[in-house]
Design a protein around this motif. Structure first.
Motif, PDB file in Angstrom:
ATOM      1  N   PRO A  48       0.829  -1.219   0.000  1.00  0.00           N
ATOM      2  CA  PRO A  48       0.000   0.000   0.000  1.00  0.00           C
ATOM      3  C   PRO A  48       0.855   1.257   0.000  1.00  0.00           C
ATOM      4  CG  PRO A  48      -0.041  -1.078   2.142  1.00  0.00           C
ATOM      5  CD  PRO A  48       0.622  -2.035   1.205  1.00  0.00           C
ATOM      6  N   ALA A  49       0.297   2.318  -0.556  1.00  0.00           N
ATOM      7  CA  ALA A  49       0.991   3.599  -0.575  1.00  0.00           C
ATOM      8  C   ALA A  49       1.079   4.164   0.835  1.00  0.00           C
ATOM      9  CB  ALA A  49       0.250   4.575  -1.488  1.00  0.00           C
ATOM     10  N   LYS A  82       9.725   6.857 -13.684  1.00  0.00           N
ATOM     11  CA  LYS A  82       9.409   8.203 -14.157  1.00  0.00           C
ATOM     12  C   LYS A  82       9.530   9.198 -13.010  1.00  0.00           C
ATOM     13  CE  LYS A  82       6.068   6.755 -17.707  1.00  0.00           C
ATOM     14  NZ  LYS A  82       4.636   6.787 -18.104  1.00  0.00           N
ATOM     15  N   GLY A  83      10.067  10.351 -13.305  1.00  0.00           N
ATOM     16  CA  GLY A  83      10.255  11.381 -12.297  1.00  0.00           C
ATOM     17  C   GLY A  83      11.631  11.353 -11.662  1.00  0.00           C
ATOM     18  N   PRO A 121       9.889  16.124  -7.338  1.00  0.00           N
ATOM     19  CA  PRO A 121       8.744  15.886  -6.447  1.00  0.00           C
ATOM     20  C   PRO A 121       7.419  16.356  -7.025  1.00  0.00           C
ATOM     21  CG  PRO A 121      10.069  17.709  -5.646  1.00  0.00           C
ATOM     22  CD  PRO A 121      10.828  17.115  -6.798  1.00  0.00           C
ATOM     23  N   GLY A 122       7.459  17.029  -8.169  1.00  0.00           N
ATOM     24  CA  GLY A 122       6.221  17.365  -8.865  1.00  0.00           C
ATOM     25  C   GLY A 122       5.693  16.205  -9.680  1.00  0.00           C
ATOM     26  N   ARG A 128       6.182   7.618  -2.642  1.00  0.00           N
ATOM     27  CA  ARG A 128       6.082   6.658  -3.746  1.00  0.00           C
ATOM     28  C   ARG A 128       7.434   6.004  -4.008  1.00  0.00           C
ATOM     29  NH1 ARG A 128       1.729   4.320  -5.965  1.00  0.00           N
ATOM     30  NH2 ARG A 128       0.775   6.197  -6.780  1.00  0.00           N
ATOM     31  N   ILE A 129       8.510   6.767  -3.852  1.00  0.00           N
ATOM     32  CA  ILE A 129       9.852   6.183  -3.954  1.00  0.00           C
ATOM     33  C   ILE A 129      10.001   5.052  -2.941  1.00  0.00           C
ATOM     34  CG2 ILE A 129      12.310   6.628  -3.537  1.00  0.00           C
ATOM     35  CD1 ILE A 129      11.560   7.857  -6.135  1.00  0.00           C
ATOM     36  N   LEU A 130       9.578   5.290  -1.706  1.00  0.00           N
ATOM     37  CA  LEU A 130       9.670   4.253  -0.675  1.00  0.00           C
ATOM     38  C   LEU A 130       8.767   3.072  -1.003  1.00  0.00           C
ATOM     39  CD1 LEU A 130       9.748   6.286   2.682  1.00  0.00           C
ATOM     40  CD2 LEU A 130      11.671   5.381   1.364  1.00  0.00           C
ATOM     41  N   GLN A 131       7.583   3.333  -1.522  1.00  0.00           N
ATOM     42  CA  GLN A 131       6.670   2.244  -1.878  1.00  0.00           C
ATOM     43  C   GLN A 131       7.298   1.328  -2.928  1.00  0.00           C
ATOM     44  OE1 GLN A 131       3.018   3.468  -3.779  1.00  0.00           O
ATOM     45  NE2 GLN A 131       2.008   1.509  -3.413  1.00  0.00           N
TER      46      GLN A 131
END
Length: 246
Positions: A48-49, A82-83, A121-122, A128-131
């Motif tokens: 989970p996020a 992405k990002g 971070p935009g 999300r990186i941790l997820q």
């Protein structure tokens, strides 16, 4: 960059990581499928996020430093996210004088093989990186071991660069443990206020440059496939390669 067979790895390094290329990739996969149960890296698991995360920030960059076993695979995963604007393999958790592969490989320097991830971070959040890190980049229930690699230099760790990152990481670990979504408690440690030192050039972009290398085929390419399968909106086919730093 030197080819794998040209690299003089330290004699003390665990042989399993470097003997794998002596067998054809297909043969290695066959042996794995006949022998052991699928590993976390082979299967992945979409977690989970985070319930707590940083807000999106336009026109800025942020940095995450993560350790999850061999840095080849962790770097390879985030180069396909992405990002992410840069992912650099290196060493965190120890001092500058011993931040070299030969020393870190002994497991006595306090360093962990780590990856410094620079991101927008935009487009993608720290949470999300941790997820992605917990879901596909490594097994967060293992502390000092990932796949065939064992020792404190392969520990699962987060090196937050701010109090806010530390807060998010701590809350996310507590969230995952409370939800019991993994087969064992999260073993990842949070180690703030640590310096990061880029690894030697031959370690950078190792997965992208050596996709048929036996260790990569068995331990790391499944992570890329899991990223593509579990996070299709974050996956990009063309990796962003690390800048030359050392």
């Amino acid at each position: 960059m030197a080819r794998p067979h040209e690299i003089a790895f330290p004699a003390g390094k665990r042989a399993r990581r470097y003997l794998a290329p002596l067998l054809p990739a297909a043969a290695i996969i066959g042996l794995v499928s006949l022998g052991a149960a699928p590993s976390f890296a082979m299967e992945g698991k979409q977690l989970p996020a985070p319930a707590i995360d940083e807000p999106a920030s336009q026109g800025a960059t942020d940095t995450a430093v993560l350790a999850g076993g061999c840095f080849w695979g962790v770097q390879g995963v985030f180069e396909h996210v992405k990002g992410v604007t840069s992912a650099v393999s290196g060493y965190a958790g120890g001092g500058m004088a011993q931040a070299h592969y030969a020393d870190v490989s002994t497991g006595a320097t306090g360093h962990a093989e780590s990856v410094r991830i620079t991101f927008d971070p935009g487009k993608i959040s720290y949470g999300r990186i941790l997820q992605i890190f917990f879901s596909v980049a490594h097994d967060p229930t293992q502390h000092n071991r990932q796949g065939p690699d064992e020792g404190t230099q392969y520990r699962s760790a987060i090196f937050p660069i701010s109090a806010e990152q530390a807060k998010i990481a701590k809350a996310y670990i507590a969230q995952l443990n409370s939800a019991r979504v993994l087969e064992a408690p999260v073993a990842t440690t949070i180690e703030p206020s640590r310096l990061f030192f880029p690894a030697e050039p031959y370690h950078q972009d190792f997965l992208a440059r050596n996709p048929t290398y036996g260790y990569i085929v068995v331990n790391d390419l499944p992570k890329i496939e899991n990223l593509k399968r579990l996070f299709p909106n974050e996956y990009r086919a063309d990796p962003v390669l690390a800048p030359a730093e050392r």
